[in-house]
Design an enzyme around this catalytic site. Structure first.
Site, PDB file in Angstrom:
ATOM      1  N   HIS A  46       0.844  -1.199   0.000  1.00 13.59           N
ATOM      2  CA  HIS A  46       0.000   0.000   0.000  1.00 13.59           C
ATOM      3  C   HIS A  46       0.884   1.256   0.000  1.00 13.59           C
ATOM      4  O   HIS A  46       0.634   2.201  -0.745  1.00 13.59           O
ATOM      5  CB  HIS A  46      -0.844   0.085   1.275  1.00 13.59           C
ATOM      6  CG  HIS A  46      -1.881  -0.976   1.449  1.00 13.59           C
ATOM      7  ND1 HIS A  46      -1.961  -1.752   2.580  1.00 13.59           N
ATOM      8  CD2 HIS A  46      -2.909  -1.376   0.660  1.00 13.59           C
ATOM      9  CE1 HIS A  46      -2.997  -2.571   2.491  1.00 13.59           C
ATOM     10  NE2 HIS A  46      -3.588  -2.382   1.321  1.00 13.59           N
ATOM     11  N   LYS A  52     -13.753  -6.419   2.661  1.00  8.68           N
ATOM     12  CA  LYS A  52     -13.585  -7.332   1.529  1.00  8.68           C
ATOM     13  C   LYS A  52     -14.036  -8.717   1.945  1.00  8.68           C
ATOM     14  O   LYS A  52     -14.913  -9.300   1.359  1.00  8.68           O
ATOM     15  CB  LYS A  52     -12.130  -7.353   1.088  1.00  8.68           C
ATOM     16  CG  LYS A  52     -11.890  -6.438  -0.086  1.00  8.68           C
ATOM     17  CD  LYS A  52     -10.512  -6.641  -0.673  1.00  8.68           C
ATOM     18  CE  LYS A  52     -10.256  -5.580  -1.720  1.00  8.68           C
ATOM     19  NZ  LYS A  52      -8.838  -5.373  -1.949  1.00  8.68           N
ATOM     20  N   ARG A 101      -2.675  -5.476  -8.065  1.00  3.81           N
ATOM     21  CA  ARG A 101      -1.622  -6.463  -7.899  1.00  3.81           C
ATOM     22  C   ARG A 101      -1.580  -7.477  -9.031  1.00  3.81           C
ATOM     23  O   ARG A 101      -0.550  -7.904  -9.462  1.00  3.81           O
ATOM     24  CB  ARG A 101      -1.806  -7.220  -6.589  1.00  3.81           C
ATOM     25  CG  ARG A 101      -1.296  -6.464  -5.418  1.00  3.81           C
ATOM     26  CD  ARG A 101      -1.865  -6.996  -4.159  1.00  3.81           C
ATOM     27  NE  ARG A 101      -3.272  -6.691  -4.070  1.00  3.81           N
ATOM     28  CZ  ARG A 101      -3.999  -6.842  -2.992  1.00  3.81           C
ATOM     29  NH1 ARG A 101      -3.463  -7.331  -1.917  1.00  3.81           N
ATOM     30  NH2 ARG A 101      -5.266  -6.508  -2.990  1.00  3.81           N
ATOM     31  N   SER A 143      -2.901  -7.471   3.228  1.00  2.09           N
ATOM     32  CA  SER A 143      -3.112  -7.326   4.668  1.00  2.09           C
ATOM     33  C   SER A 143      -3.424  -8.677   5.294  1.00  2.09           C
ATOM     34  O   SER A 143      -2.986  -8.971   6.405  1.00  2.09           O
ATOM     35  CB  SER A 143      -4.272  -6.366   4.934  1.00  2.09           C
ATOM     36  OG  SER A 143      -3.990  -5.118   4.375  1.00  2.09           O
TER      37      SER A 143
HETATM   38  P1  ADP Z   1      -6.333  -5.568   0.771  1.00  2.00           P
HETATM   39  O1  ADP Z   1      -7.272  -5.759   1.912  1.00  2.00           O
HETATM   40  O2  ADP Z   1      -6.667  -6.366  -0.468  1.00  2.00           O
HETATM   41  O3  ADP Z   1      -4.877  -5.643   1.113  1.00  2.00           O
HETATM   42  P2  ADP Z   1      -7.149  -2.771   0.730  1.00  2.00           P
HETATM   43  O4  ADP Z   1      -8.602  -2.657   0.536  1.00  2.00           O
HETATM   44  O5  ADP Z   1      -6.622  -2.380   2.045  1.00  2.00           O
HETATM   45  O6  ADP Z   1      -6.597  -4.158   0.254  1.00  2.00           O
HETATM   46  O7  ADP Z   1      -6.351  -2.016  -0.398  1.00  2.00           O
HETATM   47  C1  ADP Z   1      -6.463  -0.720  -0.821  1.00  2.00           C
HETATM   48  C2  ADP Z   1      -5.862  -0.620  -2.208  1.00  2.00           C
HETATM   49  O8  ADP Z   1      -4.506  -1.038  -2.201  1.00  2.00           O
HETATM   50  C3  ADP Z   1      -6.548  -1.520  -3.237  1.00  2.00           C
HETATM   51  O9  ADP Z   1      -6.610  -0.798  -4.444  1.00  2.00           O
HETATM   52  C4  ADP Z   1      -5.621  -2.698  -3.362  1.00  2.00           C
HETATM   53  O10 ADP Z   1      -5.728  -3.332  -4.608  1.00  2.00           O
HETATM   54  C5  ADP Z   1      -4.279  -2.018  -3.191  1.00  2.00           C
HETATM   55  N1  ADP Z   1      -3.224  -2.903  -2.734  1.00  2.00           N
HETATM   56  C6  ADP Z   1      -3.267  -3.755  -1.700  1.00  2.00           C
HETATM   57  N2  ADP Z   1      -2.105  -4.413  -1.561  1.00  2.00           N
HETATM   58  C7  ADP Z   1      -1.282  -3.964  -2.548  1.00  2.00           C
HETATM   59  C8  ADP Z   1       0.049  -4.274  -2.970  1.00  2.00           C
HETATM   60  N3  ADP Z   1       0.778  -5.209  -2.343  1.00  2.00           N
HETATM   61  N4  ADP Z   1       0.562  -3.598  -4.019  1.00  2.00           N
HETATM   62  C9  ADP Z   1      -0.180  -2.677  -4.658  1.00  2.00           C
HETATM   63  N5  ADP Z   1      -1.448  -2.353  -4.338  1.00  2.00           N
HETATM   64  C10 ADP Z   1      -2.003  -2.977  -3.289  1.00  2.00           C
END
Ligand code: ADP
Length: 165
Positions: free
Chosen positions: A17, A41, A95, A133
């Site tokens: 992130h 999610k 991703r 996460s």
């Molecule tokens: P998650 O719960 O899937 O980790 P979030 O809802 O917290 O994701 O993610 C917020 C944004 O960050 C989303 O657009 C998600 O696709 C993106 N994201 C999550 N992990 C990564 C990563 N490792 N690299 C790039 N973008 C990411």
């Protein structure tokens, strides 16, 4: 002023992130990292919205190129927030192909809710594209080393919090 909003659940924030946020901060005048309090999610959140925001604040304080980044918490519709802040774009990290369908559906829905709504996708780096996460939570709950997945400054906060549960 060009404002980007990076929304997510950030339960907890990972280096994946943070990399997207840092790259977004280079392109826009201001970035708002938005902890979506009610957006789930899969299943319930482990960290409260305030805890998630605090982990993000602590992480960005230590990082270069984050001077124009703010953290906020919101429990309403993302389209309403973007409108209220006069945001230029919502920036999301992608991703893999697996992220695409859900993100595309959200982007199209938000266009219907708010005519000026723009969503931009940024490709994850090859180093971080496996990171999520939920992976961090699983490794931490089982007592594994999460140093390669989250900033050092929040590592122990996450471990202590997950061990308690
Ligand atoms: P998650 O719960 O899937 O980790 P979030 O809802 O917290 O994701 O993610 C917020 C944004 O960050 C989303 O657009 C998600 O696709 C993106 N994201 C999550 N992990 C990564 C990563 N490792 N690299 C790039 N973008 C990411």
């Amino acid at each position: 002023m060009k404002i980007a909003v990076c929304p997510g659940s950030f339960d907890p924030i990972t280096l994946g992130h943070l990399e997207i946020i840092q790259r977004t901060a280079k392109i826009f005048d201001k970035v708002i990292v938005l902890v979506m309090a009610n957006y789930r999610k899969k299943g319930a959140h482990v960290f409260t919205a305030q805890e998630r925001a605090e982990l993000i604040r602590k992480s960005i304080k230590q990082m270069d190129g984050m001077q124009n980044v703010e953290v906020d918490v919101y429990d309403g519709l993302l389209a309403d927030y973007a409108k209220q802040k006069n945001a230029t774009a919502i920036v999301k990290g992608l991703r893999a192909v697996s992220d695409f369908e859900d993100e595309f559906q959200q982007a199209l829905t938000n266009q219907k809710l708010y005519a000026g709504f723009e969503t931009m996708f940024m490709a994850a780096s090859t180093d971080n594209m496996f990171l999520s996460s939920s992976l961090v939570r699983q490794v931490a709950e089982l007592g594994g080393d999460i140093s390669a997945f989250v900033p050092t400054v929040i590592r122990d906060d996450i471990l202590e919090r997950l061990r308690k549960d």
